[in-house]
Write a protein that holds these residues in place. Sequence first.
Motif, short mmCIF file in Angstrom:
data_model
loop_
_atom_site.label_atom_id
_atom_site.label_comp_id
_atom_site.label_asym_id
_atom_site.label_seq_id
_atom_site.Cartn_x
_atom_site.Cartn_y
_atom_site.Cartn_z
N GLY A 235 23.06 48.56 35.91
CA GLY A 235 23.53 49.13 37.17
C GLY A 235 25.02 49.00 37.40
N THR A 236 25.50 49.82 38.32
CA THR A 236 26.90 49.75 38.77
C THR A 236 27.04 48.64 39.79
OG1 THR A 236 27.17 52.13 38.43
CG2 THR A 236 28.76 51.03 39.87
N SER A 237 28.09 47.86 39.67
CA SER A 237 28.33 46.74 40.57
C SER A 237 29.00 47.21 41.85
CB SER A 237 29.21 45.68 39.89
OG SER A 237 29.53 44.64 40.79
N PHE A 238 28.19 47.59 42.84
CA PHE A 238 28.72 47.93 44.15
C PHE A 238 28.82 46.62 44.96
CE2 PHE A 238 26.51 51.89 42.89
CZ PHE A 238 27.58 52.77 42.95
N LYS A 239 29.96 45.96 44.88
CA LYS A 239 30.11 44.63 45.51
C LYS A 239 30.45 44.78 46.99
CE LYS A 239 30.57 40.06 45.32
NZ LYS A 239 31.55 39.41 44.43
N ASN A 240 29.61 44.20 47.85
CA ASN A 240 29.82 44.26 49.28
C ASN A 240 31.09 43.51 49.67
OD1 ASN A 240 29.42 43.54 52.25
ND2 ASN A 240 27.63 44.81 51.88
N GLY A 241 31.92 44.15 50.51
CA GLY A 241 33.17 43.53 50.91
C GLY A 241 33.05 42.65 52.13
N THR B 181 25.05 34.34 47.08
CA THR B 181 24.80 32.91 47.24
C THR B 181 25.78 32.10 46.38
OG1 THR B 181 22.44 33.37 47.60
CG2 THR B 181 23.07 31.10 47.10
N GLY B 182 26.56 31.26 47.04
CA GLY B 182 27.51 30.41 46.32
C GLY B 182 28.73 31.14 45.81
N GLY B 183 28.92 32.40 46.24
CA GLY B 183 30.04 33.19 45.72
C GLY B 183 30.97 33.66 46.81
N ASN B 184 31.75 34.70 46.48
CA ASN B 184 32.69 35.28 47.43
C ASN B 184 32.61 36.79 47.36
OD1 ASN B 184 34.39 36.17 45.22
ND2 ASN B 184 35.11 34.05 45.04
N THR B 185 33.47 37.46 48.12
CA THR B 185 33.40 38.92 48.20
C THR B 185 34.35 39.62 47.22
OG1 THR B 185 35.02 38.90 50.01
CG2 THR B 185 32.67 38.89 50.61
N SER B 186 34.96 38.90 46.31
CA SER B 186 35.84 39.54 45.33
C SER B 186 35.03 40.50 44.46
CB SER B 186 36.50 38.50 44.44
OG SER B 186 37.11 39.11 43.31
N PRO B 187 35.52 41.73 44.26
CA PRO B 187 34.79 42.68 43.41
C PRO B 187 34.69 42.24 41.96
CG PRO B 187 36.51 43.78 44.70
CD PRO B 187 36.74 42.31 44.82
N TYR B 188 35.51 41.25 41.56
CA TYR B 188 35.59 40.86 40.16
C TYR B 188 34.76 39.62 39.85
CZ TYR B 188 39.52 43.83 41.25
OH TYR B 188 40.29 44.86 41.73
N SER B 189 34.13 39.04 40.87
CA SER B 189 33.28 37.87 40.67
C SER B 189 31.82 38.30 40.65
CB SER B 189 33.54 36.83 41.76
OG SER B 189 33.23 37.37 43.04
N PHE B 190 30.92 37.34 40.45
CA PHE B 190 29.52 37.68 40.28
C PHE B 190 28.91 38.27 41.55
CE2 PHE B 190 29.33 33.22 41.74
CZ PHE B 190 28.34 33.28 42.71
N VAL B 191 27.81 39.00 41.34
CA VAL B 191 27.10 39.64 42.44
C VAL B 191 25.67 39.09 42.50
CG1 VAL B 191 28.44 41.77 42.30
CG2 VAL B 191 26.33 41.56 40.98
#
Length: 784
Positions: free
Chosen positions: A267-273, A278-288
């Motif tokens: 899938g395409t990584s549509f990262k919510n801003g 869980t345990g992460g952040n909203t950076s588009p370049y980090s895990f989803v």
Amino acid sequence: MKTTKPSVFTLSKLSLLVAVVMGNYAFAAEQREHNQIEEITVTAQKRNQSIQDVPVSISAYDGAFLERLGVAELDTLSEITPGLVIQEQSPNNPGFVIRGITSDSGSSQAAPRVSIYYNGADVSRSRGSYFELFDIERVEVVKGPQATLFGTAASVGALSVITRKPQEEFSAQIKGNLGNYSAEGLSGFVTGGNSQLQGRLAFSYRQREGFIRNIAGEASSQNPDGLNQEDMHGIERTSFRPSLRFTPHDDVTVDLVYTYEKNDDTGTSFKNGLYAPTGGNTSPYSFVEMSGSPMSLEVFGREDLGVERTVEDLNLTVNWDINSELTFTSITAGRRFDSLEVFDADGTQAWFLEFAEDATGDQFSQEFRLIHQGAKLTTIAGVSYFTEDGSQAVPFSTEESIFLNCLGALPAFGQPCISADGSVPILTPVLTEGAAQLLTYNLEFENYGDSDAYSAFVDVTYALNDSLELTSGLRYVREDKSSGYRSDAPNSVLTGSELFTVNTNGEIFRAEADYDDWLPRFNLLYVVNDDINMYATISKGRRSDVLSVTSVRGDDGLGERSVSEIPAEIIWNYETGIKGQAFDKSVNYNASLFYQQYSNFQVTLLDDEGVAFAADAGSATNVGVEAEVRALLGADFEMFANLAYLDATIDDDSTNGNLAGNRFRLQPEWTASVGMFYSTQLSQGYNLTSSLVYSYRSDVFFEPENAPISGLDISEDAVSLVSARIGIARANEDWSVSLFANNLLDNEYLVDAGNTGGGFGNPTFVAGPPRFYGVEFTMNFGEY
């Protein structure tokens, strides 16, 4: 977002590079005596011509040039072509941008703006237009309206790809590569035959793991017992292309080409801003943490996120040289695609905006043309027929309380969409007073588009004398269109009505309409001398009328048909340019200046329920400059550079509504690149080979509104990328081994932002690829 121009440092680097290139000629005259850039022959005007003699702006690359750079994907062409941007979210959703104008709509009711031609046939429909670049003879990027010769879809330009054809002598190649993210690739070809029948089989296989980790299904996620989703942006692409060439007579050539492509990408990584995993952040370049719908298999037909896409293409081309002046050509082509993409549009662990897109299409085209080439007069005349039958179904799945809460429709409960610890509040037990723990909600809407286009065209070129050549062309096109829409949207338990869209109870609402137009072009070519040509052109382009059918709520509360017609987008292009060569043909260059005026500029917007619709944004203006240069500096060193500037905006006029004054989406004001090839003999029988490309793109807006969504910037600052290759090859070129790296400096940048989630107030962000590196080994056999 601030508007950024190329920094003084960036422009200074380009200026210094050009100065070094030109300065080297004073010292390399003797070396380059026998070094000339090979003349590129193109077919942009439906006949073989030197690129310098074509009075339009065109960038062209032969297969050897692309292979030396390691170009295997369409979007990589953006890095070396002025005025071209190709955005690839996935093979199901490519965007083609020429001179700031984007063609990427997935709706079956909307027409493309950029013609994508594959072996002379139109394959422009977005969901079926992506293909792998392997065993390629030539790529041509023609800019400006090309409707006269390429058809009405080429309202702003065309990208034409021609594959290699069979040859009589035996030749074969096998190429393999390994890289990071467990990348593997294998490609090659074999060809041979006799004087009358030759065959060729080319193939390509590429796979790579995703570069954005997805923790959904892992022990640390919110659904440790759920489906373990694969990492995002992984690819698995298989292609093969058998072809036959039959020459029953010296004057007749018949080419039959079949192409099959299968994509099975994650899938395409549509990262919510707004909300972090869980345990992460909203950076588009980090895990989803994109878990998708727990009902994905039942509702979407695929259990996990990703793309399943199959494309088949069959092309029969016949060329008959009737006599020394007259040639007849027939191109018969069919293309079929079936593409299912399951995506998490909210980009979070919440069962919120889970969608799929199931797009299918069947295309058939037939073109007949005659070319007469006399001493002074060249005439091209022909007729063509194009028919297309397509549909785009969009199923949706959510949990009702999560959907309403994440939209902010349940403020009285004071619960966030996603809590600080990553958990997802579910309010259904409270809202139903314990009657239900979960309320599953599914719907599906679908648009349909059938089109039949009939065209007749004529293009006449007359040489007034040895210096001046005039061209006048005209295409008449008639389109018969049928559009349809249906929606299966049940009432929500919590709201008592559909969550979005208006239900048609499965009934397909339809409408039909006919359109026609005349599309002219006028060109002037002035031969200054043997090395310099100048040209001017006026041409009209047209993006077809949109016959939009959807559903609205009637007075009785039920869904009823709504039909609207968005008028055809008309573009007038005024352009002048120069093409030349210097230093005994060791340098060639071209530059163009253009002005484009649009009326009924078509845009795609999202309504309050996140559903895309076509709209008329009024008038728009585009002014730009493009330039390219390619140079040989002695026997070992070759350089190329390009630069483009675009000022493209919807006119700042009150009649153009809320978009007045906005820049076009996906349109950088500045693009530039500089590249080089260097090779030298290492020892007896071995050569060093290398290439280096630097590309620059200024800031872009990803949505036509040019505005933040939910307080988040939906744009991207300037991006610079570097790719490099270095290798060793046998002097006789029977084998070579190379190391390669793309995005060598590992820069972080966005491919897209806003997306479907943006229509629901939850903008998502798609990261561009990180540094990819690996090793490639090639072996050649026979006559190569």
